[in-house]
Design a protein around this motif. Structure first.
Motif, PDB file in Angstrom:
ATOM      1  N   SER A  99       0.707  -1.379   0.379  1.00 28.93           N
ATOM      2  CA  SER A  99       0.080  -0.158  -0.144  1.00 28.93           C
ATOM      3  C   SER A  99       1.063   1.584  -0.375  1.00 28.93           C
ATOM      4  O   SER A  99       0.327   2.446   0.146  1.00 28.93           O
ATOM      5  CB  SER A  99      -0.939  -0.137   0.968  1.00 28.93           C
ATOM      6  OG  SER A  99       0.057  -0.524   2.237  1.00 28.93           O
ATOM      7  N   TYR A 100       1.830   1.108   0.152  1.00 24.72           N
ATOM      8  CA  TYR A 100       2.769   2.037  -0.573  1.00 24.72           C
ATOM      9  C   TYR A 100       2.403   3.530  -1.374  1.00 24.72           C
ATOM     10  O   TYR A 100       1.587   3.298  -2.451  1.00 24.72           O
ATOM     11  CB  TYR A 100       4.390   2.469  -0.806  1.00 24.72           C
ATOM     12  CG  TYR A 100       5.246   2.131  -0.434  1.00 24.72           C
ATOM     13  CD1 TYR A 100       5.329   2.550   0.904  1.00 24.72           C
ATOM     14  CD2 TYR A 100       6.847   2.346  -1.271  1.00 24.72           C
ATOM     15  CE1 TYR A 100       6.612   2.780   1.865  1.00 24.72           C
ATOM     16  CE2 TYR A 100       8.269   2.274  -0.182  1.00 24.72           C
ATOM     17  CZ  TYR A 100       7.479   2.746   1.100  1.00 24.72           C
ATOM     18  OH  TYR A 100       8.929   2.987   1.676  1.00 24.72           O
ATOM     19  N   ASN A 101       2.198   4.332  -0.532  1.00 22.97           N
ATOM     20  CA  ASN A 101       2.195   5.709  -1.541  1.00 22.97           C
ATOM     21  C   ASN A 101       2.937   6.888  -1.902  1.00 22.97           C
ATOM     22  O   ASN A 101       3.099   7.286  -0.792  1.00 22.97           O
ATOM     23  CB  ASN A 101       0.381   6.275  -1.417  1.00 22.97           C
ATOM     24  CG  ASN A 101      -0.116   6.187   0.057  1.00 22.97           C
ATOM     25  OD1 ASN A 101       0.509   7.679   0.483  1.00 22.97           O
ATOM     26  ND2 ASN A 101      -0.402   5.368   0.587  1.00 22.97           N
TER      27      ASN A 101
ATOM     28  N   VAL B 133       0.541  11.757  -4.128  1.00 20.89           N
ATOM     29  CA  VAL B 133       1.232  12.406  -5.751  1.00 20.89           C
ATOM     30  C   VAL B 133       0.896  11.331  -6.752  1.00 20.89           C
ATOM     31  O   VAL B 133       1.091  10.962  -7.420  1.00 20.89           O
ATOM     32  CB  VAL B 133       2.814  13.058  -5.411  1.00 20.89           C
ATOM     33  CG1 VAL B 133       2.996  13.192  -7.216  1.00 20.89           C
ATOM     34  CG2 VAL B 133       2.852  13.712  -5.054  1.00 20.89           C
ATOM     35  N   LEU B 134       1.604  10.295  -6.190  1.00 17.87           N
ATOM     36  CA  LEU B 134       1.137   9.242  -6.516  1.00 17.87           C
ATOM     37  C   LEU B 134       1.450   7.530  -5.794  1.00 17.87           C
ATOM     38  O   LEU B 134       1.283   7.678  -4.203  1.00 17.87           O
ATOM     39  CB  LEU B 134       2.079   8.717  -8.092  1.00 17.87           C
ATOM     40  CG  LEU B 134       2.587   7.224  -8.492  1.00 17.87           C
ATOM     41  CD1 LEU B 134       2.318   7.773  -9.638  1.00 17.87           C
ATOM     42  CD2 LEU B 134       4.566   7.166  -8.854  1.00 17.87           C
TER      43      LEU B 134
ATOM     44  N   GLY C 161      -7.783  17.998  -2.972  1.00 20.82           N
ATOM     45  CA  GLY C 161      -6.317  17.810  -2.912  1.00 20.82           C
ATOM     46  C   GLY C 161      -5.449  17.019  -3.004  1.00 20.82           C
ATOM     47  O   GLY C 161      -4.576  16.447  -2.460  1.00 20.82           O
ATOM     48  N   TYR C 162      -6.026  15.613  -4.166  1.00 23.51           N
ATOM     49  CA  TYR C 162      -4.803  14.610  -4.502  1.00 23.51           C
ATOM     50  C   TYR C 162      -4.602  14.964  -6.058  1.00 23.51           C
ATOM     51  O   TYR C 162      -5.274  15.428  -6.661  1.00 23.51           O
ATOM     52  CB  TYR C 162      -5.999  13.485  -4.219  1.00 23.51           C
ATOM     53  CG  TYR C 162      -6.520  13.351  -1.992  1.00 23.51           C
ATOM     54  CD1 TYR C 162      -5.090  12.911  -1.792  1.00 23.51           C
ATOM     55  CD2 TYR C 162      -7.124  13.672  -2.224  1.00 23.51           C
ATOM     56  CE1 TYR C 162      -5.275  12.380   0.038  1.00 23.51           C
ATOM     57  CE2 TYR C 162      -7.547  13.363  -0.761  1.00 23.51           C
ATOM     58  CZ  TYR C 162      -6.466  12.792   0.318  1.00 23.51           C
ATOM     59  OH  TYR C 162      -6.979  12.559   1.242  1.00 23.51           O
ATOM     60  N   GLY C 163      -3.781  14.050  -6.117  1.00 22.84           N
ATOM     61  CA  GLY C 163      -3.506  13.901  -7.366  1.00 22.84           C
ATOM     62  C   GLY C 163      -4.554  13.112  -8.561  1.00 22.84           C
ATOM     63  O   GLY C 163      -4.635  12.232  -7.724  1.00 22.84           O
ATOM     64  N   ILE C 164      -4.031  13.468  -9.555  1.00 24.12           N
ATOM     65  CA  ILE C 164      -4.504  12.905 -10.758  1.00 24.12           C
ATOM     66  C   ILE C 164      -3.621  12.809 -11.859  1.00 24.12           C
ATOM     67  O   ILE C 164      -2.488  13.202 -12.326  1.00 24.12           O
ATOM     68  CB  ILE C 164      -6.231  14.010 -11.158  1.00 24.12           C
ATOM     69  CG1 ILE C 164      -6.823  13.210 -12.386  1.00 24.12           C
ATOM     70  CG2 ILE C 164      -5.239  15.140 -11.224  1.00 24.12           C
ATOM     71  CD1 ILE C 164      -7.848  13.825 -12.542  1.00 24.12           C
TER      72      ILE C 164
END
Length: 397
Positions: free
Chosen positions: A211-213, A248-249, A389-392
């Motif tokens: 589950s790393y991010n 970010v990812l 406020g999350y990456g896309i």
């Protein structure tokens, strides 16, 4: 993209450039079967060759303190005419850990151990001395960012001349997470952007196995406080822990392609032409040793936040940028830890507002678009930040 077998087994990667050559340092994973810190070499950031290892054996003092059988998470920097490699010696789940320094006249080595930088144990402190990152602030002063799960991330001033701490003690905690998520934070890296005059703290949340991010926050000062785009501090234990830091990812899967799982432990590399890249590892299968090198372009939105490419880097694309309207496969990241699947979105001219030649506002998201080479052909991509406020990330098909 055809995968280079010599980038398999790369974990906790960092890159340095010297004379048009790139040198990749990473954790000793036994892939290939060596000890110490593997060194790979490339002339294009795509085709890599294994050329040897730094510190073929764990230095005796580090081994005696930590019981380590291999070295983790190297950091390689150049100071004047000296290459400095910071290495971590530990065992999984232990805080009896040791960060040491080795030096060489060339990134190929040979490296000579210069001994202790910082060490930890349950008797000495509550945090963990692994995952070193050397930060040079805007005045030229160097700092050591380090730490993991246990106790959070710490920053400690260094003596530029020796590469070792300039003060006694362990430094200052700048990021941590609560017990409810197993205090899961590690792999910190700070990058200073002179255009925004902010320091950006990148770090990895959750389990490296599945589950790393990668999250990011920023500060006007190298030693914090670091705050995300939602106004949450990275040492805040009061808000929902998965809502802190701009993601970010994370794990994702574009339709018809292999999934990219548990991306994390990133570094930021600036090429000699000033192009920035995020360097990290990811997995093909969770809870496996099928991890591999990821190199992605890093760009900046006009609001001052970083975004990364949805594609692994192959080569620069010099073709003319296409229009924004069209059919896109889009990945939305959020506070959850699962693998995000691509959604098909048809974007029409009426759906977006143009901010600049390559930046747009669309459905509350601010996105930047550019061209990448994918399997030798140009493909338009975009990356940005959602209204929450999350990456896309997205690729045009």
């Amino acid at each position: 993209m055809q995968e280079n077998q010599l980038t398999f087994g790369v974990h906790d990667p960092t890159i340095i450039e010297e004379g048009g050559n790139y040198y990749l340092f990473s954790t000793d994973t036994g892939q290939p079967k060596t000890s110490g810190v593997p060194i790979r070499w490339s002339q294009n950031l795509r085709d890599w060759n294994f050329i040897g290892q730094a510190l073929p054996e764990v230095p005796k003092v580090a081994e005696e303190w930590s019981s380590a059988t291999g070295l983790w998470a190297p950091e390689i920097v150049r100071y004047r005419d000296e290459y400095r490699m910071y290495y971590s010696a530990s065992t999984f789940g232990s805080t009896r850990s040791y960060i040491g320094l080795a030096t060489a006249k060339s990134p190929q080595g040979p490296f000579h151990d210069q001994g202790l930088v910082v060490k930890t144990s349950p008797v000495l402190c509550h945090h963990n001395a692994i995952d070193a990152n050397v930060v040079t602030d805007k005045t030229g002063k160097q700092w050591l960012l380090y730490g993991s799960f246990f106790g959070g991330l710490y920053i400690l001033p260094l003596d530029n001349e020796t590469g070792k701490p300039s003060v006694s003690g362990f430094g200052k905690c700048i990021a941590r997470r609560p017990e409810s998520v197993d205090t899961a934070i590690e792999g910190g890296f700070i990058y200073y952007n002179p255009k925004t005059n902010y320091y950006y703290l990148f770090c990895s949340y959750d389990s490296l196995n599945d589950s790393y991010n990668i999250r990011v926050a920023r500060s006007r000062y190298v030693d914090g406080p670091y705050v995300d785009c939602k106004g949450h501090a990275m040492d805040d234990l009061t808000h929902e822990p998965d809502d802190i830091g701009m993601k970010v990812l994370g794990s994702y899967h574009f339709s018809g392609e292999k999934a990219v799982l548990a991306p994390g432990h990133n570094s930021i590399f600036k090429r000699s032409n000033n192009q920035l890249f995020m360097i990290h590892h990811a997995r093909r299968k969770v809870f496996s040793d099928e991890f591999f090198l990821n190199i992605r372009k890093l760009e900046w939105l006009s609001n001052g936040w970083p975004v990364v490419s949805p594609c692994l880097y192959e080569e620069d694309c010099k073709q003319k940028l296409l229009g924004f309207a069209g059919k896109w496969h889009v990945i939305y990241f959020d506070e959850t830890n699962g693998t995000q699947e691509s959604l098909l979105e048809m974007i029409e001219d009426k759906d977006y507002q143009k901010i600049s030649d390559n930046e747009f506002s669309w459905q509350g998201s601010l996105v930047k678009t550019w061209l990448e080479m994918v399997d030798g052909k140009p493909q338009q991509v975009f990356s940005g930040m959602t209204s929450k406020g999350y990456g896309i990330i997205a690729r045009k098909f």
